[in-house]
Design an enzyme around this catalytic site. Structure first.
Site, PDB file in Angstrom:
ATOM      1  N   ASP A   1     -11.084 -14.046  -0.075  1.00  0.00           N
ATOM      2  CA  ASP A   1     -10.747 -12.753   0.527  1.00  0.00           C
ATOM      3  C   ASP A   1     -11.448 -11.593  -0.184  1.00  0.00           C
ATOM      4  OD1 ASP A   1      -9.367 -11.144   2.340  1.00  0.00           O
ATOM      5  OD2 ASP A   1      -7.451 -12.139   2.021  1.00  0.00           O
TER       6      ASP A   1
ATOM      7  N   GLU B   1     -14.344 -11.180   4.360  1.00  0.00           N
ATOM      8  CA  GLU B   1     -14.474  -9.760   3.995  1.00  0.00           C
ATOM      9  C   GLU B   1     -14.445  -8.889   5.244  1.00  0.00           C
ATOM     10  OE1 GLU B   1     -17.358  -9.273   5.851  1.00  0.00           O
ATOM     11  OE2 GLU B   1     -18.267  -7.996   4.302  1.00  0.00           O
ATOM     12  N   TRP B   2     -13.986  -9.464   6.353  1.00  0.00           N
ATOM     13  CA  TRP B   2     -13.653  -8.752   7.599  1.00  0.00           C
ATOM     14  C   TRP B   2     -14.854  -8.105   8.292  1.00  0.00           C
ATOM     15  CZ3 TRP B   2     -10.865  -6.177   3.240  1.00  0.00           C
ATOM     16  CH2 TRP B   2      -9.866  -7.005   2.746  1.00  0.00           C
ATOM     17  N   GLY B   3     -16.057  -8.549   7.956  1.00  0.00           N
ATOM     18  CA  GLY B   3     -17.240  -8.045   8.661  1.00  0.00           C
ATOM     19  C   GLY B   3     -17.849  -6.795   8.064  1.00  0.00           C
TER      20      GLY B   3
ATOM     21  N   ASP C   1      -7.841  -8.440  10.561  1.00  0.00           N
ATOM     22  CA  ASP C   1      -6.926  -9.527  10.910  1.00  0.00           C
ATOM     23  C   ASP C   1      -6.533  -9.552  12.390  1.00  0.00           C
ATOM     24  OD1 ASP C   1      -7.057 -10.028   8.249  1.00  0.00           O
ATOM     25  OD2 ASP C   1      -4.900  -9.906   7.883  1.00  0.00           O
TER      26      ASP C   1
HETATM   27  C1  GLA Z   1      -6.118 -10.713   4.303  1.00  0.00           C
HETATM   28  C2  GLA Z   1      -6.771 -11.776   5.177  1.00  0.00           C
HETATM   29  C3  GLA Z   1      -5.691 -12.589   5.861  1.00  0.00           C
HETATM   30  C4  GLA Z   1      -4.774 -13.214   4.825  1.00  0.00           C
HETATM   31  C5  GLA Z   1      -4.197 -12.145   3.913  1.00  0.00           C
HETATM   32  C6  GLA Z   1      -3.456 -12.742   2.722  1.00  0.00           C
HETATM   33  O1  GLA Z   1      -5.465  -9.774   5.092  1.00  0.00           O
HETATM   34  O2  GLA Z   1      -7.635 -11.200   6.118  1.00  0.00           O
HETATM   35  O3  GLA Z   1      -6.256 -13.584   6.697  1.00  0.00           O
HETATM   36  O4  GLA Z   1      -5.512 -14.153   4.082  1.00  0.00           O
HETATM   37  O5  GLA Z   1      -5.214 -11.291   3.386  1.00  0.00           O
HETATM   38  O6  GLA Z   1      -2.930 -11.779   1.879  1.00  0.00           O
END
Ligand code: GLA
Length: 402
Positions: free
Chosen positions: A147, A180-182, A202
């Site tokens: 993450d 890392e969400w892009g 997410d």
């Molecule tokens: C981030 C990630 C999620 C999950 C949470 C856990 O938000 O994007 O998929 O792993 O952390 O804390």
């Protein structure tokens, strides 16, 4: 001479270890992750029961293999800096859990974070990369989700490359999932670093909404789908765009919406990581998650991410080139009412620049199967007339008649 021999063996072993990593995730990974349903409420008991369920309820037979524990399994570091699992929730330790999951013929995944702390505030990996990779290898970890919280001053490319190298040094083949969400467009640089990378923030358990999470918002399924634009050329065997884990069966969507969600994840060659309670799900949820014809579109060996061919008044048409000259075609109805389809294959020649594939019903004929109803829908010689319910799909496999 001796030196030359040593250099030769070092090179061979480096090559062999790189190969081990290259042959992983040749189709999108399939499994389960604890986060969407259980968040921090994880335990050895939950993980073992989930492995039991996966091994016996049809999911394993359908291709699901990874059981991934997300955040909150870890509690501290010991005096030497080694990561410590929560002894109350995981009394037998992580190695015993991995052994149990392996004994079911499944694989074991774990979660950590490139920053100093995980997103739930547990100890992160920064500064302990090799130590952690070594422990994961020792425990028998097969998959690592990494993450991006508490990462001030770090850059994604550097941090993920470091962990990728450490995993290789540790020597156990581990699927590396970047989360890392892009933010740094990992699709542009992570093909050699990991096997999949999150493309967005997410997912949230709703069809077409944003869900308020306090200081941020999670994205409903359609919102995520809209964010997958312009990146299909980066996906392929061993390196996948990851639009986040499935919400099928978590209660926020009805049966049609769950079916549409699952279908679209298959059309875009997304990793299929279930996020519901596998120990306790309805027959309808299980049927969606295990539909073999839909999964074979996702797991097709060519690994080509589908393309959006058309979009009109809430009705989208998606196409995915498959092996042996076949195609998957999916009509997605995002609107609030049923839509009629009148689709003349002969008038819709699809030229896919990326895959160099052409769907041309004037030159070739395809047999059509509805992969959800299992009905035979004739061939592409005739225009398709059908109706798609609101928030649902008509998904088909077109098999080339040779
Ligand atoms: C981030 C990630 C999620 C999950 C949470 C856990 O938000 O994007 O998929 O792993 O952390 O804390």
């Amino acid at each position: 001479m001796k030196k030359l021999v040593v250099v030769f063996f070092v090179l061979i072993s480096l090559f062999a270890s790189a190969q081990k990593f290259q042959n992983l995730a040749m189709t999108p990974p399939m499994g389960w992750n604890s986060w969407n349903k259980f968040a921090c409420n994880v335990s050895e008991k939950l993980l073992k029961e989930t492995a039991d369920a996966m091994a016996t309820n049809g999911l394993k037979d359908a291709g699901y293999e990874y059981i991934v524990i997300d955040d909150c399994w870890q509690i501290s570091r010991d005096s030497m800096g080694f990561i410590v699992a929560d002894p109350v929730r995981f009394p037998s330790g992580i190695k015993a859990l991995a052994d149990y999951i392996h004994s079911k013929g499944l694989k074991f995944g774990i979660y950590s974070c490139a920053g100093t702390k995980t997103c739930a505030g547990r100890p992160g990996g920064r500064g302990h990369e090799f130590q952690d990779a070594y422990m994961y290898a020792k425990w028998g970890v097969d998959y690592l989700k990494y993450d991006w919280c508490s990462a001030d001053g770090q850059t994604q490319k550097e941090s993920y490359t470091l962990m990728s190298q450490m995993l290789k040094e540790a020597g156990r083949p581990i699927v590396f999932s970047l989360c890392e969400w892009g933010g740094s467009k990992p699709w542009e640089w992570a093909g050699e670093v990991g096997h999949l990378w999150r493309t967005t923030g997410d997912i949230g358990d709703c069809f077409d909404c944003f869900l308020d999470q306090g200081s941020w918002k999670s994205n409903g399924v359609m919102k995520i789908l809209d964010l997958q634009k312009d990146m299909r050329q980066y996906a392929g065997p061993g390196h996948w765009n990851d639009p986040d884990m499935l919400e099928v069966g978590n209660g926020g969507m009805n049966e049609n919406e769950n079916r549409a969600h699952f279908s679209m994840w298959c059309m875009i060659a997304a990793p299929l990581i279930a996020g519901n309670d596998l120990r306790n799900m309805s027959a309808k949820t299980l049927a969606i998650l295990t539909n073999p014809d839909v999964i074979s579109v996702n797991q097709d060996a060519l690994g080509i991410q589908g393309l959006k061919y058309a979009s009109k008044e809430g009705l989208e048409t998606w196409m995915k080139p498959l092996s042996n000259g076949d195609w998957a075609v999916c009509f997605l109805n995002r609107s609030e009412e049923a839509k009629n389809i009148d689709f003349d294959w002969a008038k819709n020649v699809v030229n896919d620049d990326f895959s160099k594939r052409k769907l041309d019903a004037t030159a070739e004929t395809f047999k059509i199967k509805d992969v959800w109803s299992k009905k035979d829908l004739g061939t592409t010689k005739k225009a398709l007339n059908a109706s798609v319910p609101s928030h649902d799909v008509l998904m088909m496999r077109l098999s080339l008649v040779k």
